[in-house]
Design a protein around this motif. Structure first.
Motif, short mmCIF file in Angstrom:
data_model
loop_
_atom_site.label_atom_id
_atom_site.label_comp_id
_atom_site.label_asym_id
_atom_site.label_seq_id
_atom_site.Cartn_x
_atom_site.Cartn_y
_atom_site.Cartn_z
N VAL A 1 0.87 -1.17 0.00
CA VAL A 1 0.00 0.00 0.00
C VAL A 1 0.90 1.22 0.00
O VAL A 1 1.75 1.38 0.88
CB VAL A 1 -0.92 0.01 1.25
N CYS A 2 0.73 2.06 -1.01
CA CYS A 2 1.51 3.29 -1.11
C CYS A 2 0.55 4.47 -1.00
O CYS A 2 -0.61 4.38 -1.38
CB CYS A 2 2.24 3.36 -2.45
N ALA A 3 1.07 5.58 -0.51
CA ALA A 3 0.25 6.76 -0.30
C ALA A 3 0.76 7.93 -1.13
O ALA A 3 1.96 8.11 -1.29
CB ALA A 3 0.26 7.15 1.17
N ASP A 4 -0.21 8.71 -1.59
CA ASP A 4 0.09 9.98 -2.22
C ASP A 4 -0.19 11.05 -1.17
O ASP A 4 -1.35 11.42 -0.95
CB ASP A 4 -0.79 10.19 -3.45
N PRO A 5 0.85 11.55 -0.50
CA PRO A 5 0.63 12.49 0.60
C PRO A 5 0.21 13.89 0.14
O PRO A 5 -0.09 14.74 0.97
CB PRO A 5 1.98 12.54 1.30
N ILE B 1 5.52 -0.14 7.37
CA ILE B 1 6.73 0.39 6.74
C ILE B 1 6.93 1.85 7.17
O ILE B 1 7.94 2.19 7.75
CB ILE B 1 6.65 0.27 5.20
N TYR B 2 5.97 2.69 6.85
CA TYR B 2 6.01 4.09 7.26
C TYR B 2 5.70 4.16 8.75
O TYR B 2 4.86 3.39 9.23
CB TYR B 2 4.96 4.89 6.47
N PRO B 3 6.37 4.97 9.54
CA PRO B 3 7.25 6.09 9.23
C PRO B 3 8.75 5.77 9.31
O PRO B 3 9.56 6.70 9.40
CB PRO B 3 6.87 7.12 10.28
N ALA B 4 9.13 4.49 9.30
CA ALA B 4 10.55 4.14 9.42
C ALA B 4 11.27 4.51 8.12
O ALA B 4 11.16 3.81 7.11
CB ALA B 4 10.70 2.65 9.72
N GLU B 5 12.00 5.61 8.15
CA GLU B 5 12.60 6.17 6.93
C GLU B 5 13.50 5.19 6.19
O GLU B 5 13.50 5.13 4.97
CB GLU B 5 13.36 7.46 7.26
N LYS B 6 14.26 4.39 6.92
CA LYS B 6 15.15 3.41 6.29
C LYS B 6 14.33 2.38 5.49
O LYS B 6 14.71 2.00 4.38
CB LYS B 6 15.99 2.71 7.35
N LEU B 7 13.20 1.96 6.04
CA LEU B 7 12.34 0.99 5.34
C LEU B 7 11.66 1.64 4.14
O LEU B 7 11.59 1.06 3.06
CB LEU B 7 11.29 0.42 6.30
N TRP C 1 -3.79 11.02 5.07
CA TRP C 1 -3.48 9.83 4.29
C TRP C 1 -3.13 8.63 5.16
O TRP C 1 -3.39 7.49 4.77
CB TRP C 1 -2.40 10.12 3.25
N VAL C 2 -2.56 8.84 6.33
CA VAL C 2 -2.22 7.71 7.21
C VAL C 2 -3.49 6.99 7.65
O VAL C 2 -3.58 5.76 7.57
CB VAL C 2 -1.39 8.18 8.43
#
Length: 174
Positions: free
Chosen positions: A83-87, A123-129, A96-97
């Motif tokens: 699942v990807c978000a368009d913020p 996955i979000y909000p872990a920037e590395k992931l 969006w969260v």
């Protein structure tokens, strides 16, 4: 024989996180039902800030499991839905969260209803992931990989359990 669907409350109360899967592939028809459920989730202003990536290549599932320390189950999952978000949704940018979370829950319930096991992988909000998965799957910079849902036919059984806790319920004020 026609398809038999679970009652709503039965699906909600019996859904569990399943992390072990049989090697059988998940048919595209079942994946599309799960995606339809995700896209039927409520969203702020009906902006639907989501995009989905179907991942059924074993090499990609394995690479994600190497990037993400809590996604080891993907090594043996026949598929996952990212699942990807368009913020940058024009009117309700900061919601969006919640919107993508609602889509994820609908997808988990739809997978359960289809006789599949599934687990939500944050996955979000872990920037590395976020960065690692974005790079691996060529996700545009303006999109945020929010979560993955591993899906497959369950190789483990978990019974429903009551999570209702009366001490967490307050009437009219704390």
């Amino acid at each position: 024989m026609g398809v038999i669907f679970m009652e709503t409350m039965e699906a909600i109360l019996t859904r569990r996180s399943i992390r072990k899967y049989l090697p059988d592939p998940v048919g595209r028809d079942k994946i599309e039902i799960i995606l339809k459920a995700g896209m039927s989730a409520p969203s702020a202003g009906d902006e639907q800030p989501w995009h989905f990536i179907i991942i059924d290549r074993h090499d990609l599932l394995e690479k994600i499991s190497e990037i993400h320390p809590y996604a080891k189950m993907l090594k043996n999952a026949p598929a996952a839905l990212l699942v990807c978000a368009d913020p940058e949704a024009p009117r309700f940018k900061d919601f969006w969260v919640q919107d993508c979370s609602a889509a994820c829950e609908n997808m988990l319930l739809a997978a359960h209803d289809q006789g599949l096991g599934a687990v939500w992988i944050g996955i979000y909000p872990a920037e590395k992931l976020v960065t690692g998965i974005r790079e691996l799957l060529n996700i545009p910079e303006n999109m945020i990989p929010f979560s993955a849902i591993a899906i497959g036919y369950p190789a483990e059984e978990k019974s429903g359990r009551s999570r209702y806790e009366v001490s967490r319920v307050h009437d009219n004020s704390w």
